[in-house]
Design a protein around this motif. Structure first.
Motif, mmCIF file in Angstrom:
data_model
loop_
_atom_site.group_PDB
_atom_site.id
_atom_site.type_symbol
_atom_site.label_atom_id
_atom_site.label_comp_id
_atom_site.label_asym_id
_atom_site.label_seq_id
_atom_site.Cartn_x
_atom_site.Cartn_y
_atom_site.Cartn_z
ATOM 1 N N ALA A 8 0.840 -1.209 0.000
ATOM 2 C CA ALA A 8 0.000 0.000 0.000
ATOM 3 C C ALA A 8 0.871 1.253 0.000
ATOM 4 O O ALA A 8 0.620 2.206 -0.738
ATOM 5 C CB ALA A 8 -0.911 -0.013 1.224
ATOM 6 N N VAL A 50 -4.425 5.598 0.002
ATOM 7 C CA VAL A 50 -4.640 4.174 -0.273
ATOM 8 C C VAL A 50 -5.211 3.522 0.971
ATOM 9 O O VAL A 50 -4.722 3.751 2.082
ATOM 10 C CB VAL A 50 -3.322 3.490 -0.693
ATOM 11 C CG1 VAL A 50 -3.495 1.987 -0.831
ATOM 12 C CG2 VAL A 50 -2.808 4.081 -2.013
ATOM 13 N N LEU A 94 -6.052 0.494 3.527
ATOM 14 C CA LEU A 94 -5.392 -0.720 4.008
ATOM 15 C C LEU A 94 -6.320 -1.324 5.049
ATOM 16 O O LEU A 94 -6.604 -0.697 6.064
ATOM 17 C CB LEU A 94 -4.051 -0.300 4.610
ATOM 18 C CG LEU A 94 -3.042 -1.318 5.057
ATOM 19 C CD1 LEU A 94 -2.698 -2.287 3.933
ATOM 20 C CD2 LEU A 94 -1.779 -0.598 5.510
ATOM 21 N N LEU A 125 -1.573 6.879 4.029
ATOM 22 C CA LEU A 125 -2.255 5.586 4.165
ATOM 23 C C LEU A 125 -3.517 5.760 5.002
ATOM 24 O O LEU A 125 -3.500 6.433 6.034
ATOM 25 C CB LEU A 125 -1.358 4.566 4.864
ATOM 26 C CG LEU A 125 -0.112 4.071 4.132
ATOM 27 C CD1 LEU A 125 0.572 2.990 4.972
ATOM 28 C CD2 LEU A 125 -0.464 3.538 2.750
#
Lengths: 567, 567
Positions: free
Chosen positions: B64, B75, B77, B102
């Motif tokens: 990721a 992104v 996760l 993230l």
């Protein structure tokens, strides 16, 4: 910085660890940890410590966990600064949940290099959050006498914290300033002033005893013993249960299964899963529970329905009871409780009901042994029959521990069964089993293919330290447990749950120079189990996720029919 | 729980993520995450999201990171409860230090099953401590309108936090109660009310401009540009530097090396390492610094000696300056600064001094290319000459990024160079490079054998998602960087620093169905680099740790002699 000051600091810290009985250390190499690493290497050469070096910190931490879990001793875990420490986190979480005394020593940059953009520097303060018992920031090396005394005290105190109930991991963060080379060899002549603690033996007061005697009088009582991995002597418990005629439901990790006593009931998981009307006759009037959270979800669900007094032997006073059935908590070990609590007279027929049912289930399961197909439920059965009792058995989470719970009902006492049941992860299992293997000769790991994949790096330690481990990989090519869940019929099942990895176990064995054997029949499997173990051995048992669900269902049906017929 | 309520919650959360532009998701499978996972799988089938499934959570998180790092996009996760989340920690630390957005969504047991001994349940509150920008505990699924609105708002706000300066990871913890199956297919018809933000463009005020003009007037100025991985346009900087006649010391991750401009100086690391008296002529009167912490430790050490005004372009206002040389901080991006700040007139001969020295160093290094021996310093040289400029290059930490810094001085502009320079770990490098590879066609990873070993599990993603990556493994069988440190002469060196793993790279390639080539000569290596790339390819370059130290020293000596002779 003065080299002599650094040298004194390293000697001081290592002396404190030795004084408190640390004898095993795992090093994940790096630069910042240099002075402590060099000290450990010297101690290893002088046979004062067992040093293991593992370059993958995740595996290293689980290796340390494996040693500490099977010896109940504090184990030192050392790494450099930065994400190295973050790789320890999964094992730290498991250690915290399962009360394993890891001594985590992370090295760090000095204050002037933290949170300032210096390379490989994180904020390592309280780095493991709620997942350690204690955190201490150690001071920099110093010539100040009081500060040196303080460092020794804090290090010793951390080992004591880790090994006091409830056991658990502690975190020391040690800032080190360059140059990082101490004067070698270190001189360990001077012993640290030892911090000692007296052992206190608790017992029940007379008033408590009167209450308990009344509560247990003329009752159909049940003892439920959950996981308990330290090698305690169960004599008091067994004597008590035998005199009271109370069954002991023995979790596979209670280390009680297979003991030669008619009170030990191991077949409860499958029994309760049948949901037959005859379960009504098994309802107890009172429960005494000890150990950790038991493996069987069926047992938990059944207990929730009972609504009876439930005494929890909870020496850590943790009050962990997700079944919400706890009514009384006794902050005592099982040993202590059963030694001092008076035992009621038995109720006729009560234990017999359980024994008869267990006998019938065992008979039913025994009929499976003559099958031709080597499927997943049969593996625990074969282990039960073929393993020598001195085997140290490590069981992976997910399906293996559940299958062991349901189908591993030995007639002989296996002394050592281990599983990471704090957080129940499938990470680090190989390393934990290899940590165990560093302590013993006859070791076996039962694991699925996904958990095997997750920690393949851990295999590296086997060859380096000449460890003996037989690994049985149940290879159903993916997440077998999900096939038992409602999503099994989802159109996305294979992509997001089944997740076949198509891992070629044989190639993995080659990569790590392990002996590889594929066992695709009962005969082949039985044959391998009886061969002597040399080094690392990987036995692949190919199975199928879909037929596995059916095999489990068929056994349940067979047992249910048989019990309905007989009772 | 009501299935419709759960269904609404899943739709609500995923809608919020889509609304805020999340288009890539990585799932580490598990049971508790079932409803969100099923929703993501549906979105993937509908081509609304790119879904990647990775069973090793450590690799998954670095995958990721690789996507987010190379796209600058948020992104998602996702994982189940328990130690799964702990395996994300190394990548979370790297993301926090290197400002990668993230969106970490950990699923959790409902309140009644936390901290109560339930299986696979940790305390996931604030689980990543200081290593995330924000943490939010999401509410359980609910029919309450305000609560649903709140959930949508919090999820959207988290994406905004993650992608606002300084970018960074955010953590959402989502408790879910059984049953975990939503009603499928989900209906994503209704759009979430979108939370939007206006972009603000900052500029310098007139008073600041007057001060700066005075500070830069008639000065020998130096611009130092550190790592900057987003693909910004450098026009303003280049124009400014060219007009002012100031050299730009360009870190390999500044994305500036190889730009066709006489102001770009890439050969400073080796130049400063010579410590020749001629360095006295290179002392600037003033420095402007931009980007993150530069790779070169020699540059840092040199700057510490200078004691000159040092302006740091620091749009995140982080004040990260481990060199302790910062005198003025300007909370502006380089773009913004060089567009609005007036440019001083050039000082004669100043840029020329730098250019001449660089020219001589490049000439010296060019003479190496005709050597027969393929050693470590030569690898960056060959990459510089043979790679197409559209190559996406991922560089591992430890020796590879240092060698790139010293020896990769391209004449052409490589557009994409990446490295995990937040925490500088050697963990997760393969996965990060594969995350990058999921976005592009022409990808290359330069990595040492220990970092390669650390994340071998990451290779699993290459075949599943048909990713294209050429991996160059510099195999000196152990920790090559330690041979440059004082402990190189310790008697315990090989055990605790060298740590040879004797890894058979060819077998690893076989296991993961990668094309494998051993390159043990310059000709062989050059030949391979010019072949087209198909899928996963592993090129092993065997080197030797001891001769590697000597090769580095020999080059330094050769350059130093040549410079002394010419200047």
């Amino acid at each position: 910085m003065n080299t002599q000051t650094l040298t004194n600091q390293v000697t001081n810290i290592l002396n404190a660890l030795l004084t408190q009985g640390v004898r095993d250390a795992i090093l994940a190499p790096g630069s910042r940890s240099t002075p402590i690493a060099l000290g450990l290497a010297q101690l290893a050469r002088e046979n004062k410590i067992n040093l293991y070096v593992d370059v993958d910190e995740r595996s290293a931490a689980f290796f340390a966990l494996g040693i500490s879990k099977t010896t109940s001793k504090p184990v030192l875990l050392l790494c450099t600064s930065g994400t190295a420490a973050a790789n320890f986190y999964p094992a730290v979480c498991e250690a915290f949940s399962s009360h394993i005394p890891l001594i985590i020593l992370t090295t760090d940059r000095p204050p002037e290099l933290t949170r300032i953009g210096a390379p490989q520097a994180l904020d390592q303060n309280c780095f493991y959050g709620h997942q350690v018992k204690k955190f201490y920031q150690l001071p920099l090396a110093s010539d100040n006498f009081d500060e040196c005394q303080y460092t020794s005290f804090v290090v010793q105190r951390c080992v004591i914290h880790a090994t006091s109930h409830p056991f658990g991991p502690v975190h020391l963060n040690l800032p080190l300033r360059k140059p990082l080379m101490p004067q070698l060899p270190l001189s360990f002549m001077k012993k640290s002033k030892k911090l000692t603690r007296s052992k206190i033996k608790t017992s029940l007061a007379a008033t408590d005893l009167a209450d308990l005697s009344a509560a247990f009088f003329d009752k159909r009582g049940l003892i439920i013993m959950g996981p308990n991995e330290d090698q305690t002597n169960h004599n008091a418990l067994l004597r008590w249960a035998e005199n009271a005629g109370w069954p002991i439901l023995a979790d596979p990790l209670s280390q009680l299964r297979g003991i030669d006593s008619k009170n030990i009931i191991s077949a409860y998981d499958i029994l309760l899963k049948t949901q037959l009307p005859l379960l009504n006759d098994l309802k107890p009037d009172v429960i005494i529970r000890g150990g950790g959270t038991f493996v069987s979800a069926n047992l938990g669900a059944w207990m929730k329905q009972l609504n009876v007094p439930n005494y929890y032997l909870d020496p850590n006073y943790e009050l962990n009871d997700y079944t919400e059935t706890l009514t009384n908590v006794l902050p005592l070990s099982a040993d202590c409780f059963f030694e001092s609590c008076p035992c009621p007279a038995p109720r006729r027929g009560w234990l017999n009901k359980w024994s008869q049912l267990q006998k019938e289930i065992k008979k039913g399961l025994a009929s499976l042994n003559s099958k031709n197909q080597l499927d997943e439920p049969l593996i625990p059965r074969l282990l039960e029959h073929l393993l020598p009792i001195e085997t140290h058995l490590f069981i992976s989470n997910s399906m293996p521990i559940r299958d062991i719970d349901s189908y591993f009902l030995p007639q002989k006492k296996f002394r050592y069964l281990y599983c990471n049941r704090g957080a129940n992860g499938i990470d680090g299992i190989i390393s934990s089993a290899l940590g165990m293997s560093s302590q013993f000769k006859n070791n076996l790991l039962l694991i699925g293919d996904l958990a095997f994949f997750h920690d393949m790096n851990g295999l590296m330690m086997a060859e380096r330290y000449h460890l003996q481990l037989r690994i049985i990989v149940i290879n159903n090519n993916g997440g077998g447990i999900f096939s038992f869940l409602p999503q099994a019929s989802s159109i996305d099942f294979e992509t997001i749950f089944g997740t076949p990895q198509d891992l070629e176990i044989k190639q993995v064995a080659q990569l790590y120079h392990a002996r590889y054997i594929k066992a695709d029949s009962i005969v082949a499997f039985a044959d391998i189990l009886q061969q002597p173990l040399h080094g690392l051995e990987i036995i692949e048992v190919p199975t199928n996720r879909t037929t596995n669900v059916r095999a489990h269902q068929a056994i349940l049906q067979m047992i249910a029919q048989q019990l309905s017929k007989e009772f």
